[in-house]
Write a protein that holds these residues in place. Sequence first.
Motif, short mmCIF file in Angstrom:
data_model
loop_
_atom_site.label_atom_id
_atom_site.label_comp_id
_atom_site.label_asym_id
_atom_site.label_seq_id
_atom_site.Cartn_x
_atom_site.Cartn_y
_atom_site.Cartn_z
N ILE A 1 -2.67 18.89 4.06
CA ILE A 1 -3.60 18.28 3.52
C ILE A 1 -3.27 16.73 3.37
CG2 ILE A 1 -4.14 20.16 1.93
CD1 ILE A 1 -2.53 18.68 -0.15
N ALA A 2 -2.44 16.40 4.14
CA ALA A 2 -1.84 14.98 3.75
C ALA A 2 -2.84 13.87 4.41
CB ALA A 2 -0.61 14.42 4.67
N HIS A 3 -3.75 14.49 5.68
CA HIS A 3 -4.74 13.72 6.42
C HIS A 3 -6.03 13.90 5.93
CE1 HIS A 3 -1.46 12.70 9.08
NE2 HIS A 3 -1.27 13.89 9.27
N ASP A 4 -6.20 14.48 4.60
CA ASP A 4 -7.62 14.90 3.92
C ASP A 4 -7.93 13.51 3.30
OD1 ASP A 4 -9.68 15.80 2.25
OD2 ASP A 4 -9.11 17.62 2.53
N GLN A 5 -9.02 12.90 3.75
CA GLN A 5 -9.54 11.70 3.17
C GLN A 5 -10.40 11.55 2.03
OE1 GLN A 5 -8.07 8.73 4.37
NE2 GLN A 5 -6.98 10.29 5.78
N GLN A 6 -10.70 12.82 1.70
CA GLN A 6 -11.54 13.15 0.72
C GLN A 6 -11.11 13.59 -0.79
OE1 GLN A 6 -14.59 15.80 2.25
NE2 GLN A 6 -16.06 13.97 2.36
N MET A 7 -9.90 14.58 -0.59
CA MET A 7 -9.26 15.23 -1.70
C MET A 7 -8.68 14.07 -2.29
SD MET A 7 -6.37 18.05 -1.74
CE MET A 7 -7.49 18.93 -0.53
N THR A 8 -8.77 14.01 -3.65
CA THR A 8 -7.79 13.09 -4.85
C THR A 8 -7.21 13.67 -6.03
OG1 THR A 8 -9.61 12.98 -6.31
CG2 THR A 8 -9.84 11.55 -4.36
N LYS B 1 1.52 9.68 2.07
CA LYS B 1 0.44 9.77 1.03
C LYS B 1 1.45 9.58 -0.33
CE LYS B 1 -3.67 11.24 2.27
NZ LYS B 1 -5.03 10.72 2.03
N ARG B 2 0.73 8.52 -1.03
CA ARG B 2 1.24 8.27 -2.46
C ARG B 2 0.79 9.21 -3.54
NH1 ARG B 2 -0.27 2.26 -3.02
NH2 ARG B 2 -2.42 3.40 -2.32
N VAL B 3 1.75 9.35 -4.34
CA VAL B 3 1.17 10.16 -5.74
C VAL B 3 1.81 9.33 -6.89
CG1 VAL B 3 1.73 12.40 -7.11
CG2 VAL B 3 1.67 12.41 -4.70
N PRO B 4 0.75 8.88 -7.82
CA PRO B 4 -0.71 9.35 -7.67
C PRO B 4 -1.65 8.50 -7.28
CG PRO B 4 -0.07 8.29 -9.88
CD PRO B 4 1.19 7.97 -9.21
N GLU B 5 -1.30 7.29 -6.56
CA GLU B 5 -2.24 6.30 -6.03
C GLU B 5 -3.28 6.95 -5.22
OE1 GLU B 5 1.59 4.37 -7.38
OE2 GLU B 5 1.19 6.03 -6.10
N PRO C 1 7.27 10.97 -8.55
CA PRO C 1 7.15 10.72 -10.11
C PRO C 1 7.41 11.84 -10.58
CG PRO C 1 5.10 11.07 -8.84
CD PRO C 1 6.09 10.88 -7.73
N SER C 2 7.41 11.75 -11.89
CA SER C 2 7.77 12.91 -12.80
C SER C 2 6.34 13.88 -12.84
CB SER C 2 8.21 12.55 -14.35
OG SER C 2 7.11 11.82 -14.85
N LEU C 3 6.13 15.01 -13.05
CA LEU C 3 5.17 15.88 -12.67
C LEU C 3 4.43 15.91 -14.26
CD1 LEU C 3 3.69 17.81 -10.70
CD2 LEU C 3 5.08 19.53 -11.49
N THR C 4 3.15 15.78 -14.12
CA THR C 4 2.23 16.32 -14.93
C THR C 4 1.94 17.66 -14.65
OG1 THR C 4 1.04 14.24 -15.05
CG2 THR C 4 -0.25 16.11 -15.85
N VAL D 1 1.35 15.23 -19.99
CA VAL D 1 1.07 14.20 -18.94
C VAL D 1 2.26 13.37 -18.53
CG1 VAL D 1 -0.42 12.19 -18.71
CG2 VAL D 1 -1.17 14.26 -19.88
N ARG D 2 2.50 13.26 -17.51
CA ARG D 2 3.51 12.61 -16.98
C ARG D 2 3.11 11.47 -15.82
NH1 ARG D 2 6.95 17.47 -17.26
NH2 ARG D 2 7.77 17.57 -19.00
N SER D 3 3.81 11.24 -14.85
CA SER D 3 3.29 9.94 -13.73
C SER D 3 2.83 10.51 -12.47
CB SER D 3 4.82 9.30 -13.46
OG SER D 3 5.45 8.87 -14.66
N SER D 4 2.63 11.97 -12.37
CA SER D 4 2.06 12.27 -11.02
C SER D 4 0.51 12.22 -11.18
CB SER D 4 2.53 13.78 -10.63
OG SER D 4 2.01 14.52 -11.58
N THR D 5 -0.17 11.95 -12.22
CA THR D 5 -1.51 11.67 -12.15
C THR D 5 -2.02 10.37 -12.44
OG1 THR D 5 -1.42 12.77 -14.63
CG2 THR D 5 -1.93 14.29 -12.62
N GLY D 6 -3.13 10.11 -12.29
CA GLY D 6 -3.67 8.74 -12.55
C GLY D 6 -5.06 8.73 -12.23
N THR D 7 -5.81 7.59 -12.57
CA THR D 7 -7.26 7.45 -12.42
C THR D 7 -7.51 7.12 -10.99
OG1 THR D 7 -6.95 4.92 -12.75
CG2 THR D 7 -7.72 6.45 -14.71
N ILE D 8 -8.61 7.59 -10.52
CA ILE D 8 -9.01 7.46 -9.17
C ILE D 8 -9.43 5.90 -8.89
CG2 ILE D 8 -11.54 7.99 -9.53
CD1 ILE D 8 -11.60 9.67 -7.06
#
Length: 341
Positions: free
Chosen positions: A241-248, A270-274, A292-295, A334-341
């Motif tokens: 999925i690394a090359h999927d440009q739509q999935m966020t 690919k950067r998580v969560p950027e 990053p630490s996992l949500t 909630v930890r560091s692996s999730t962020g706003t789009i």
Amino acid sequence: MKQKITIREVAKHAGVSSATVSYVLNGVNKVSDETKERVLQAIEELNYQPDFTAISLSKRKSNMIGIIMPLVNDSLSPIFKENHYFSELLSGVEYVCRKNGYDFLISGISKPEECKNWVMKRNLDALIVLGKFPLKVFKEMKTLSTPLVFVDSFEDYANLYHNIRINDEHGGYLGTKHLIELGHEKICFIPNGKVDCDVDGQRFLGFKRALAEANIPFHSEMVIEGRANSFEKGYQIGKEIAHDQQMTGLFTSSDITALGIMKSLNDHGKRVPEDISIVGFDDLMISRYSSPSLTTIRQDVFRKGAVSAETAINVIENKGLEPEQIMLPVELVVRSSTGTI
């Protein structure tokens, strides 16, 4: 080699009968405190090791609980090598067993008659069944009087026994809702297996409920199913999925899979969560130390094991208890692996 000390030698050393020594060993209240102390002193001085197998047969109680787990390629080793979930769960079982004077044995589900023979040979007082319990094995086990305690079992017959679960559907909902609240709409659910059964099925229902609540249409492409719960499988999914440009956003059915995906995405640019936010499930200890630490959705895996052992011991020592369906809670961490789009 020094010959093993016998119960007769202990009796002679203490100046009592063999029956008196047996009463002390088996906790039978037929001897005075003074005599009991003399027997215990003789046992210590002679370094006598009781034959617990014989004791368990005479008492029809072994203080031994069996743990049955699903095999992977006819072995339990892949589970313990790749899945920290079972290690944390069994640590909860061990803690409660030790506190209550019980031991436990672990075996994989194999042929029905082999499972039955194992229970009889070890004189097990109860069985804790983790996950799927094939119908053929269940029918064979029903011929025994050994109490059964199920953990994360969804077969109809499991409801006739004590059954410990978590609120998997709510966990699926919380993980997906968290991603949606951060602005993600192109979200993928990654179960451990199929989404039409058992634990993954419940989490999938929660995933779809959160989508529907947010008016986000569900498409079959939002699910990648049929993979085992392992770091290696997660790494492979991340590569795909690394090359999927739509999935966020990704919501996975286990922390181990999520950690494999994160490692793979990082290795493939690919950067998580950027670039992609990831939510796991379980809150295993290792999830706090990833980068990053996992949500994740927290279920207290240690507590689940402890409750399983407490239930088994309660069933052993209190015959005739009505079967109970125990639902343990979940929560979002909630930890560091999730962020706003």
